[in-house]
Design an enzyme around this catalytic site. Sequence first.
Site, PDB file in Angstrom:
ATOM      1  N   LYS A   1     -10.004 -11.718   9.981  1.00 42.45           N
ATOM      2  CA  LYS A   1      -9.656 -11.987  11.378  1.00 42.45           C
ATOM      3  C   LYS A   1     -10.861 -12.576  12.112  1.00 42.45           C
ATOM      4  CE  LYS A   1      -6.181  -8.328  11.563  1.00 42.45           C
ATOM      5  NZ  LYS A   1      -5.857  -6.948  11.922  1.00 42.45           N
TER       6      LYS A   1
ATOM      7  N   ASP B   1      -2.448  -6.944  19.869  1.00 45.15           N
ATOM      8  CA  ASP B   1      -1.534  -6.506  18.798  1.00 45.15           C
ATOM      9  C   ASP B   1      -0.149  -6.178  19.357  1.00 45.15           C
ATOM     10  OD1 ASP B   1      -2.484  -6.722  16.244  1.00 45.15           O
ATOM     11  OD2 ASP B   1      -3.449  -4.745  16.193  1.00 45.15           O
TER      12      ASP B   1
ATOM     13  N   GLN C   1      -7.969  -1.641  14.733  1.00 49.50           N
ATOM     14  CA  GLN C   1      -7.445  -1.866  13.380  1.00 49.50           C
ATOM     15  C   GLN C   1      -6.727  -0.626  12.849  1.00 49.50           C
ATOM     16  OE1 GLN C   1      -7.446  -4.779  11.636  1.00 49.50           O
ATOM     17  NE2 GLN C   1      -6.343  -3.728  10.003  1.00 49.50           N
TER      18      GLN C   1
END
Length: 296
Positions: free
Chosen positions: A47, A113, A90
């Site tokens: 990422k 997200d 994460q």
Amino acid sequence: MILDTKTSAEQTIKDLEEVVKKLHSQPHLTIIMVGDNSASAVYVRNKIKTCESIGIKATLLHFAQSWTDELIHEIHRLNADETVHGILVQSPLPSDIPAQEVFDAIHPLKDVDGFSSANIARLYSGDDTGLVPGTPKGIMKILFEYFQMTNDEWRMTNDGEDKTSNLAGKHAVVIGKSTIVGKPLSLMLMHAGVTVTVCHSRTKDLAIHTKMADIIISAVGQKHLIASDMVRPGALVIDVGINVAEEEGRKLSGDCDTDNIATIADITPVPGGVGPMTIAMLLSNVLLAHELQWKN
Ligand code: NDP
């Protein structure tokens, strides 16, 4: 046929790079990682590398271990920092940390997200234009391209103005009902006028459902769950699953018998299918978060 979604993801990333070049300030994503899950470390590295490759600043805050209070305090600090546009925690978090509580601490306009309750509620109410989870957003992009529908056409369908798109009216069978893939994807498909059947581990005869589908989307994580005799000829299969064969040098495969299915239907490959599009959609969300913060 095996679909070339990787080229489409690469083109999307190039298009986003052009957008970044025209911005007056550099978008900045901060990734928080807790613990030393080796798979997560690889995802986080990818990422960061992809963000930096198109001019997005990416910062990693890595805690060997952390407590919920400390993590939430850190997120509040990042929420208040005007130089940070996107915050990503994460997954998976260590089991003693309540993940949803942590996601809910992220400001909804920085929640790249799309896992915070505020953004989930927005999606639930029928608005797909905000920060939505990257994997289902990427799958919808693959579907728009496959059925040759632009985002604007899709929005019109969503607003109830145009029901004539090629995607509306199709029957999709989504396998898996997780909060990061199956559930948000089912909502997005419904908003696009698709008839949706959701299957899961308690579904009695999976093949009965899959054989009736125009579109099968498998997000389970079980190798060869979907065999070619479970697929209607001419259907479209989106393989989201990722299975790692340690005994074969960590070879990746999806949930589907790709080669055999490809002889009768169209299918996305693993690796190189939904994965690259998910990363592209994360970058797209960072730019959207940057834009939303300028507007507010
Ligand atoms: P979860 O483990 O959270 O969910 C798996 C789902 O599969 C559950 O809903 C479960 O049902 C269902 N399931 C399990 N066994 C069966 C079965 N035999 N038949 C039908 N359904 C079954 O996984 P995620 O949603 O997080 O991820 C799914 C897969 O997608 C994983 O392999 C993951 O690695 C991959 N993935 C890939 C991404 C990418 O970018 N390519 C991104 C995210 C995930 P129940 O709810 O009843 O337990």
